[in-house]
Design an enzyme around this catalytic site. Structure first.
Site, PDB file in Angstrom:
ATOM      1  N   GLU A   1       6.398   3.722   3.518  1.00 20.25           N
ATOM      2  CA  GLU A   1       5.644   3.506   4.762  1.00 20.25           C
ATOM      3  C   GLU A   1       4.386   4.359   4.867  1.00 20.25           C
ATOM      4  O   GLU A   1       3.965   4.719   5.971  1.00 20.25           O
ATOM      5  CB  GLU A   1       6.560   3.715   5.976  1.00 20.25           C
ATOM      6  CG  GLU A   1       7.697   2.705   6.026  1.00 20.25           C
ATOM      7  CD  GLU A   1       8.703   2.971   7.138  1.00 20.25           C
ATOM      8  OE1 GLU A   1       8.571   3.985   7.850  1.00 20.25           O
ATOM      9  OE2 GLU A   1       9.632   2.156   7.285  1.00 20.25           O
TER      10      GLU A   1
ATOM     11  N   GLU B   1      12.895  -3.148   3.757  1.00 22.94           N
ATOM     12  CA  GLU B   1      13.685  -2.369   4.709  1.00 22.94           C
ATOM     13  C   GLU B   1      13.712  -3.125   6.012  1.00 22.94           C
ATOM     14  O   GLU B   1      12.681  -3.546   6.539  1.00 22.94           O
ATOM     15  CB  GLU B   1      13.126  -0.966   4.942  1.00 22.94           C
ATOM     16  CG  GLU B   1      13.995  -0.153   5.922  1.00 22.94           C
ATOM     17  CD  GLU B   1      13.500   1.274   6.101  1.00 22.94           C
ATOM     18  OE1 GLU B   1      13.080   1.882   5.098  1.00 22.94           O
ATOM     19  OE2 GLU B   1      13.535   1.776   7.252  1.00 22.94           O
TER      20      GLU B   1
END
Length: 797
Positions: free
Chosen positions: A191, A273
């Site tokens: 991320e 995810e």
């Protein structure tokens, strides 16, 4: 024989209607007809195209969520592993993503690096190798992925996008090979976007080292696909486009879109995810997203975060994952509804199967009716259709036609009532169906997941856990007894890396050492990021925690006590700290959920220096907190903010200090029995109907001395008939109801008595409240922002 009277009634009705019409001009009222059952026709044609299915899996990491699993006793540890990985038993996961530890907090904990320094490689650090080995032992076909959240601070001056990091990852890959593990997929920085040149270098380096590992980018958002479309070299370096939370974050996951650019790349697209949902209440969202990720965005793999909630209840995401395992000392665990929702895909498919696009869609063409996807086996005969009706309001029919070379033989049906709280209604085999001419029908009830399949070999595990229990005091750990991993039993690192090593300072045996010597490349942004590790039962109240310690460098070590709720991503901690420095300066400090520190007492004692061993102890007795150094009480403080909590160890900077002979001794038992009287005169907390079933309402009632008003106050919990006063669903919002539930040590069952008489819920920080200060008998108690009102004041037994 039952139909003839119906036909006669219909005939009489018709005659009566005709007579009335003829004689009087009136018409008889018509008989009400039931609305037709909605129906969807699904043709499963084995010759129709679709993308290759890559699997459904989960993530071990992103914050220490698997930590406690390694410390579970047998047989419970093996049972939990079977429920995760064993084919035909539980979640039957097909993919497992491992965190590449970086000595830094990555959500609910820190995972240790294999290279704390640039010149040392330790391929046995942490517990992810163990987890992967256990998964492979149960399912040799499981595919392994890996991803970094953080990295050690020695890497290129803190620059993740560097050659240092790529070399670091190659050493980790070499460690995996030492463990006989093949890493099938490797990502970049979780991320944190992407660096195109770095990914090109990563791909080239993997190839030059002989690894066929596929590169996943960028574990962030869809912008990486735009960059790949514009840069052919970057596009060639990336094998899989992985995106996080394409269905949204912590929502219902009703829409799971990608982009036209991403789909146009011709690469596999993954929900690399997703999840972050409660193991039970999040099951509906997971059911939608596994199907809709493909229907909406052509995503062919799904990773749930996390794999299991094997972490302490005072951490933010303590109930997310396939299951909950937060009591290694008792062996208690809970297999969540998400396990069975996931099993509806994983137990009936295999990576490499093909979707059949024409046999997937939304029931009746409406999202609110539910969704369905179909995959066919590599044998071009077997198939499985997974259907979810999460949002449906009425029953529906699905009418199937099977063609194109697929099996037209017997069909097996499995179903989960996702709206049910009874686990016996989850993953249930229904009666088989025998198609006629390749056709059959199935009735679909609202709020269900169904799998229709020609495959066999599925099953529902039958192992059950023991009852939950306390971790009793006294407790001691010399760190000499080997454990499954290099972390001592029950200790969970929140920052840094606490590892068992040979003792220094002239002491023999094994000690615990904080191994990270520099501030890591961080993933979280907490304002206080010093290393600490916590352990134990959050219900402990009065006790003494002590340890031998040796400072290797100038600085401070600390004992933590009454550790309770940690803020999200370690952005605060409700706890007390005893800090002692090499100079002999000491302090008793209180930290809160924003990492604000308040010094309650301080002073100076004989200098500890460096390189020599000393003994420190921290005692909690009611509101009195006492500090001891080398057998001498150096000071005390009075504070009633935290009445219960775990113990822990820490260092106040990234120093490599050591600990030995950790011990906890019980203090005065804090258990009292009697009524819990409200600040509203004459009113008490009451268990409705004196029941002890899970979900029993805790209400307000006239104080009457009855058994429904007998409570036991002990170590921050209130129990009635053996059940704990509980905030429903671990809720934190104003108005969340308070009920009775099995005691499980959760932060939603822990309360802190405030000086003004309020009872503050540890998890939410809100107070036990009588809504609107009403005095009506039967009023349901809730939690609410603490305001000092009489309706929030309580007198404990």
């Amino acid at each position: 024989m039952t139909r003839a009277p119906v036909r006669r009634w219909r005939t009489l009705t018709a005659v009566t209607s005709l007579l009335l019409s003829t004689l009087t001009g009136l018409t008889a009222p018509s008989v009400a007809q039931a609305a037709p059952t909605p129906s969807t026709s699904i043709t499963i044609n084995g010759t129709k195209p679709g993308l290759t299915f890559d699997g459904v899996g989960a993530i071990s990491g992103g914050g220490g969520n698997s930590r406690l699993l390694a410390d579970y006793p047998e047989p419970q540890r093996s049972e939990l592993l079977d429920y995760l990985y064993k084919p035909g038993y539980g979640a039957s996961l097909q993919l497992l993503k491992l965190e590449i530890g970086g000595d830094t907090n990555s959500t609910d904990g820190a995972e240790p690096s294999h290279m704390h320094t640039a010149d040392t490689v330790d391929c046995n650090q942490g517990y992810e190798w163990w987890m992967a080995e256990q998964a492979k032992a149960r399912n040799p076909d499981i595919k392994l992925a890996a991803l970094s959240w953080g990295a050690p601070g020695w890497i290129d001056g803190g620059n993740f996008w560097s050659q240092d990091t790529i070399d670091y990852l190659m050493s980790w890959m070499d460690c995996a090979a030492q463990h006989d593990l093949t890493i099938d997929y490797l990502g970049g920085w979780n991320e944190r976007g992407y660096d195109k040149a770095w990914y090109r270098n990563l791909k080239d380096t993997l190839t030059s080292h002989g690894y066929a590992t596929k590169v996943v980018a960028a574990d962030s958002d869809w912008s990486v696909a735009d960059a790949m479309a514009e840069d052919p070299a970057f596009n060639d370096a990336v094998d899989v486009v992985g995106v996080h939370y394409p269905c949204g974050y912590l929502g219902d996951y009703t829409t799971c879109s990608s982009t036209a650019t991403a789909q146009g790349l011709g690469k596999p697209l993954w929900a690399s995810e997703n999840g972050s949902q409660d193991t039970d209440t999040g099951a509906q969202a997971v059911a939608r997203s596994i199907n809709r990720g493909y229907l909406d965005g052509k995503m062919t793999a799904y990773f749930n975060w996390p794999v299991i909630a094997a972490l302490y209840p005072n951490l933010n995401f303590s109930t997310d994952g396939m299951s909950i395992a937060n009591q290694p000392w008792s062996g208690n665990y809970k297999i969540g509804k998400t396990t069975w929702v996931t099993a509806h895909t994983t137990q009936f498919t295999r990576p490499g199967w093909k979707y059949i696009d024409s046999a997937g869609g939304y029931l009746g063409g409406k999202r609110t009716n539910g969704s369905y996807v179909t995959m066919k086996s590599t044998n071009n005969s077997d198939y499985s259709t997974v259907i979810e009706t999460m949002d449906a309001s009425v029953a529906q029919n699905a009418r199937f036609t099977v063609t194109g070379g697929l099996s037209t033989g017997q069909v097996h049906v499995w179903a989960t009532d996702v709206r049910s709280g009874d686990s016996s209604n989850w993953f249930v085999r229904r009666p088989d169906i025998t198609p006629s001419g390749g056709k059959f029908k199935l009735t679909l009830e609202p709020g269900h997941v169904y799998t229709v399949t020609t495959t066999t070999g599925q099953g529902k595990g039958t192992a059950t856990p023991p009852a939950p229990g306390a971790l009793d005091l006294p407790y001691a750990d010399t760190f000499d007894t080997p454990t499954t991993t290099t972390s001592p039993k029950y200790f969970s690192d929140m920052n840094g890396a606490f590892q068992t090593v040979a003792c220094g300072g002239g002491r023999s045996g094994t000690c615990l050492r904080q191994m990270a010597p520099t501030t890591p490349i961080r993933w979280t942004d907490e304002p206080y990021n010093a290393p600490y590790t916590i352990m134990g039962d959050g219900r402990w109240s009065n006790y003494t925690v002590s340890v031998d310690t040796m400072l290797e460098k100038k600085g401070s070590v600390e004992l933590l006590g009454r550790v309770n709720q940690q803020a999200k991503n370690n952005n605060g901690l409700n706890a007390y700290h005893l800090r002692v420095s090499d100079t002999g300066a000491w302090s008793i400090d209180k930290s809160d959920s924003r990492w604000t520190f308040t010094t309650l007492a301080s002073g100076t004692t004989t200098a500890l220096g460096t390189g020599s061993w000393h003994h420190i102890a921290f005692t909690f007795e009611g509101s009195t907190l006492s500090a001891m150094v080398d057998g001498v009480t150096v000071g005390s403080a009075t504070d009633a903010s935290y009445t219960t909590g775990q113990a822990g160890l820490g260092v106040t900077g990234y120093e490599t200090d050591q600990f030995d002979n950790f011990a906890l001794a019980p203090g005065t038992p804090a258990s009292h029995v009697g009524p819990v009287a409200s600040g509203l005169t004459g009113k008490c907390a009451d268990a409705k109907d004196d029941a002890d079933a899970n979900g029993t309402q805790v209400q307000l009632w006239d104080c009457n001395g009855g058994s429904a008003q007998v409570w036991t106050w002990s170590n921050g919990t209130l129990t009635h008939n053996g059940k704990c006063m509980d905030v429903t669903g671990q809720g934190t919002a104003n108005g969340t109801q308070v009920i009775l539930w099995d005691c499980n040590g959760g932060a939603n069952q822990q309360w802190t008595a405030q000086p003004d008489g309020a009872l503050k819920a540890v998890q939410s920080g809100r107070c036990l409240d009588v809504p609107a200060a009403t005095t009506t008998n039967g009023t349901q108690l809730v939690i609410w922002d603490c305001d000092g009102g009489a309706n929030q004041r309580w007198t404990l037994p």
